[in-house]
Scaffold this motif. Structure first.
Motif, PDB file in Angstrom:
ATOM      1  N   ASN A 130      28.019  21.360 -18.081  1.00 27.26           N
ATOM      2  CA  ASN A 130      29.060  21.288 -19.097  1.00 27.26           C
ATOM      3  C   ASN A 130      28.915  20.043 -19.968  1.00 27.26           C
ATOM      4  O   ASN A 130      29.842  19.249 -20.106  1.00 27.26           O
ATOM      5  N   VAL A 131      27.740  19.883 -20.550  1.00 28.52           N
ATOM      6  CA  VAL A 131      27.483  18.745 -21.433  1.00 28.52           C
ATOM      7  C   VAL A 131      26.716  19.233 -22.662  1.00 28.52           C
ATOM      8  O   VAL A 131      25.794  20.037 -22.551  1.00 28.52           O
ATOM      9  N   LEU A 158      29.687  13.558 -13.583  1.00 29.96           N
ATOM     10  CA  LEU A 158      29.590  14.493 -12.459  1.00 29.96           C
ATOM     11  C   LEU A 158      30.173  13.905 -11.188  1.00 29.96           C
ATOM     12  O   LEU A 158      30.803  14.617 -10.396  1.00 29.96           O
ATOM     13  N   THR A 159      30.000  12.603 -10.981  1.00 29.80           N
ATOM     14  CA  THR A 159      30.489  11.960  -9.760  1.00 29.80           C
ATOM     15  C   THR A 159      32.003  11.829  -9.722  1.00 29.80           C
ATOM     16  O   THR A 159      32.567  11.537  -8.663  1.00 29.80           O
ATOM     17  N   SER A 160      32.674  12.029 -10.843  1.00 27.02           N
ATOM     18  CA  SER A 160      34.134  11.924 -10.903  1.00 27.02           C
ATOM     19  C   SER A 160      34.824  13.285 -10.943  1.00 27.02           C
ATOM     20  O   SER A 160      36.050  13.355 -10.955  1.00 27.02           O
ATOM     21  N   ARG A 161      34.056  14.335 -10.983  1.00 29.20           N
ATOM     22  CA  ARG A 161      34.646  15.672 -11.053  1.00 29.20           C
ATOM     23  C   ARG A 161      35.099  16.117  -9.668  1.00 29.20           C
ATOM     24  O   ARG A 161      34.402  15.936  -8.684  1.00 29.20           O
ATOM     25  N   TYR A 215      38.506  20.125 -11.611  1.00 29.66           N
ATOM     26  CA  TYR A 215      37.744  20.142 -12.871  1.00 29.66           C
ATOM     27  C   TYR A 215      37.504  21.602 -13.277  1.00 29.66           C
ATOM     28  O   TYR A 215      36.700  22.302 -12.669  1.00 29.66           O
ATOM     29  N   ALA A 216      38.227  22.051 -14.286  1.00 29.65           N
ATOM     30  CA  ALA A 216      38.060  23.423 -14.781  1.00 29.65           C
ATOM     31  C   ALA A 216      38.687  23.537 -16.157  1.00 29.65           C
ATOM     32  O   ALA A 216      39.650  22.834 -16.476  1.00 29.65           O
ATOM     33  N   GLY A 217      38.132  24.394 -16.966  1.00 27.11           N
ATOM     34  CA  GLY A 217      38.710  24.688 -18.266  1.00 27.11           C
ATOM     35  C   GLY A 217      38.697  23.528 -19.251  1.00 27.11           C
ATOM     36  O   GLY A 217      39.545  23.483 -20.135  1.00 27.11           O
TER      37      GLY A 217
END
Length: 102
Positions: free
Chosen positions: A19-20, A42-45, A49-51
């Motif tokens: 998602n980038v 990514l490490t904070s998701r 994490y959605a939408g």
């Protein structure tokens, strides 16, 4: 040059990117920046994490061209900048990226 830099990443890393969006801004961008990562690393998701809109990596073409004298220098700086910003996507901070030479 940006596509070439992305293609040069190890395939395993490319598969992990999620998602980038990577874009090239033709304006100079903020002073002192060659690129910018905006988003949730990514490490904070979490499972929450959605939408969300894609993270964004912006490469500032004029800023890079302003510090490079040749096309080869520009290609090397684009690669370095892309890798630096991708590092942020993976949760690596500026201090650690500097230690790693990016």
């Amino acid at each position: 040059m940006v596509a070439t830099a992305l293609d040069s990443l190890p395939a395993e890393l490319g598969r992990l990117m999620s998602n980038v969006a990577v874009t090239v801004e033709h304006d100079p961008g903020p002073p002192g920046l060659l690129g910018l990562y905006e988003g949730i690393p990514l490490t904070s998701r979490t499972t929450q994490y959605a939408g969300v809109l894609p993270d964004r990596i912006t490469i500032y073409r004029q800023a890079i061209c302003a510090i490079c004298r040749t096309e080869d220098e520009a290609a090397a700086e684009v690669r370095r900048t892309v890798i630096h910003e991708v590092g942020h996507h993976f949760g690596i901070d500026d201090d650690r990226l500097d230690e790693l030479g990016w």
